[in-house]
Design an enzyme around this catalytic site. Structure first.
Site, PDB file in Angstrom:
ATOM      1  N   MET A  65     -63.622 -71.562 -48.554  1.00 53.45           N
ATOM      2  CA  MET A  65     -62.623 -70.765 -49.268  1.00 53.45           C
ATOM      3  C   MET A  65     -63.096 -69.310 -49.337  1.00 53.45           C
ATOM      4  SD  MET A  65     -60.830 -73.218 -52.013  1.00 53.45           S
ATOM      5  CE  MET A  65     -62.091 -73.232 -53.277  1.00 53.45           C
ATOM      6  N   ALA A 120     -65.713 -66.044 -49.785  1.00 52.83           N
ATOM      7  CA  ALA A 120     -66.791 -65.652 -50.706  1.00 52.83           C
ATOM      8  C   ALA A 120     -68.100 -66.287 -50.222  1.00 52.83           C
ATOM      9  CB  ALA A 120     -66.473 -66.048 -52.147  1.00 52.83           C
ATOM     10  N   LEU A 121     -68.379 -66.036 -48.959  1.00 47.64           N
ATOM     11  CA  LEU A 121     -69.488 -66.734 -48.295  1.00 47.64           C
ATOM     12  C   LEU A 121     -70.847 -66.345 -48.863  1.00 47.64           C
ATOM     13  CD1 LEU A 121     -68.395 -66.567 -44.541  1.00 47.64           C
ATOM     14  CD2 LEU A 121     -67.786 -68.261 -46.284  1.00 47.64           C
ATOM     15  N   GLY A 161     -75.418 -70.587 -48.365  1.00 47.98           N
ATOM     16  CA  GLY A 161     -75.082 -72.009 -48.185  1.00 47.98           C
ATOM     17  C   GLY A 161     -74.068 -72.174 -47.062  1.00 47.98           C
ATOM     18  N   HIS A 162     -72.992 -71.351 -47.112  1.00 45.32           N
ATOM     19  CA  HIS A 162     -71.989 -71.418 -46.030  1.00 45.32           C
ATOM     20  C   HIS A 162     -72.625 -71.034 -44.699  1.00 45.32           C
ATOM     21  CE1 HIS A 162     -69.268 -70.371 -49.552  1.00 45.32           C
ATOM     22  NE2 HIS A 162     -68.739 -71.487 -49.105  1.00 45.32           N
ATOM     23  N   GLY A 220     -70.907 -78.999 -47.458  1.00 42.78           N
ATOM     24  CA  GLY A 220     -72.135 -78.899 -48.253  1.00 42.78           C
ATOM     25  C   GLY A 220     -72.219 -80.005 -49.303  1.00 42.78           C
ATOM     26  N   ASP A 250     -70.903 -80.166 -53.334  1.00 38.03           N
ATOM     27  CA  ASP A 250     -69.649 -80.856 -53.687  1.00 38.03           C
ATOM     28  C   ASP A 250     -69.763 -82.299 -53.184  1.00 38.03           C
ATOM     29  OD1 ASP A 250     -67.843 -78.664 -54.771  1.00 38.03           O
ATOM     30  OD2 ASP A 250     -68.574 -77.779 -52.918  1.00 38.03           O
ATOM     31  N   LEU A 269     -76.630 -72.410 -54.653  1.00 33.42           N
ATOM     32  CA  LEU A 269     -75.754 -71.292 -54.321  1.00 33.42           C
ATOM     33  C   LEU A 269     -74.298 -71.725 -54.424  1.00 33.42           C
ATOM     34  CD1 LEU A 269     -77.517 -69.476 -51.348  1.00 33.42           C
ATOM     35  CD2 LEU A 269     -77.799 -69.169 -53.810  1.00 33.42           C
TER      36      LEU A 269
HETATM   37  O1  PAF Z   1     -65.377 -76.922 -50.545  1.00 28.19           O
HETATM   38  C1  PAF Z   1     -64.493 -76.041 -50.412  1.00 28.19           C
HETATM   39  O2  PAF Z   1     -64.773 -74.838 -50.326  1.00 28.19           O
HETATM   40  C2  PAF Z   1     -63.039 -76.462 -50.349  1.00 28.19           C
HETATM   41  O3  PAF Z   1     -62.787 -77.544 -51.181  1.00 28.19           O
HETATM   42  C3  PAF Z   1     -62.558 -76.765 -48.912  1.00 28.19           C
HETATM   43  C4  PAF Z   1     -63.278 -77.951 -48.324  1.00 28.19           C
HETATM   44  C5  PAF Z   1     -62.776 -75.536 -48.035  1.00 28.19           C
HETATM   45  C6  PAF Z   1     -61.065 -77.078 -48.917  1.00 28.19           C
HETATM   46  O4  PAF Z   1     -60.313 -76.016 -49.402  1.00 28.19           O
END
Ligand code: PAF
Length: 300
Positions: free
Chosen positions: A30, A32-33, A36-37, A157, A160, A194
């Site tokens: 979503m 706002a990297l 972690g991303h 990641g 979640d 993060l």
């Molecule tokens: O984990 C997230 O950032 C969101 O839930 C995802 C998987 C990008 C779906 O919008």
């Protein structure tokens, strides 16, 4: 890196890659990297011929309007970070990394989607009852991203943790041949997991936020000699009473929403350590601090 905003342009790029027999890695985000991303993107670049990073704040997975409005949107900075990660990973062909940043209208051209997903027990615990409709909203957008990017592998990641179980259940339902790749949490040097939400913490709150991870690490040690319920109670008490032992400015305090110790595959709460199955047990926590909801996990 190529930036794409239209679904049809993504489909065209993916079809071309598929004709050439290329593997595709999908990293749904979503925006706002943070590091972690970037670790997911780096891994996807190493394991696939082509990588699609989606940057889309998905309105239908937010059940709190304020949270949606406050969610950080930093597209320009995100694109720079993706480019940096691309140049850090050597031997990559620059047209093999796609940043897909659609508008809401582009993702949902027919308006608010009506499809609803149900996943049974795995969504009936922890985040599920507290965020009604959240996982169905995640499933809708992830399925759309699967349809558009047609990935060989999809990277998520482990912070979640429940979301990963939901995506596993989604793949079971829709039977797409996509390899789900769970990736370890990336932490700041002081241990805080993060998260894009960390940037909303005040300096005072950011300073004490690592207490969450420190408490969970201690809980992991206690698991060798304490019962499940005692560990649970200790974690909740330690965080709830933190401000009494360490007085904080502005009434700052940890407010745990839940801490559950669950089977790492089924996500069902366990009462005895011996009840955990092949993946072991995991502790999942959601804590409010300074008006920000932080989540973290610990593996036992
Ligand atoms: O984990 C997230 O950032 C969101 O839930 C995802 C998987 C990008 C779906 O919008």
């Amino acid at each position: 890196m190529i930036q794409i905003t239209k679904a049809n342009d993504l489909l065209a790029a993916v079809s071309k890659a598929k004709e050439q027999g290329l593997s595709i890695g999908l990293v749904p985000t979503m925006g706002a990297l943070h590091e972690g991303h970037l670790s997911l993107i780096g891994r996807a670049l190493q394991e696939n011929d082509m990588v699609v990073v989606s940057l889309f704040v998905n309105p239908i997975q937010f059940n709190n309007k304020e949270d949606l409005e406050k969610y950080p949107r930093t597209l320009e900075a995100d694109l720079e970070l993706i480019k940096d990660e691309e140049s850090r990973i050597k031997n990559q062909n620059t047209d093999r990394l796609i940043a897909f940043a659609p508008t809401v209208e582009e993702m949902y051209p027919e308006g608010q989607p009506t499809e609803v997903y149900h996943f049974g027990p795995v969504e009936e615990v922890m985040e599920g009852p507290r965020r009604p409709g959240h996982f169905s909203g995640v499933a809708v957008v992830v399925r759309r991203l699967f349809d558009l990017a047609q990935p060989t592998r999809a990277y998520f990641g482990e912070k979640d943790y429940q979301q990963i179980a939901i995506i596993r259940a989604l793949l079971d339902q829709i039977k797409y041949p996509i390899e789900l790749v769970p990736c370890p949490i990336v932490r700041a040097d002081d241990g805080l997991a993060l998260s894009s939400r960390n940037m909303r913490l005040s300096p005072e709150a950011r300073a004490i936020a690592p207490t969450i991870n420190a408490t969970l690490e201690q809980a992991a040690e206690m698991a060798d000699y304490e019962e499940v319920d005692d560990v649970k109670e200790w974690v909740l008490d330690t965080l709830s009473s933190f401000h009494e032992v360490n007085p904080q400015p502005n009434g700052l305090q940890f407010e745990p929403e839940y801490f559950e110790i669950v089977d790492a595959r089924t996500l069902q709460p366990i009462a005895e350590w011996s009840e955990a199955g092949d993946l072991g047990a995991v502790g999942c926590i959601a804590v409010w601090l300074d008006g920000v909801r932080l989540i973290d996990i610990v593996k036992f």
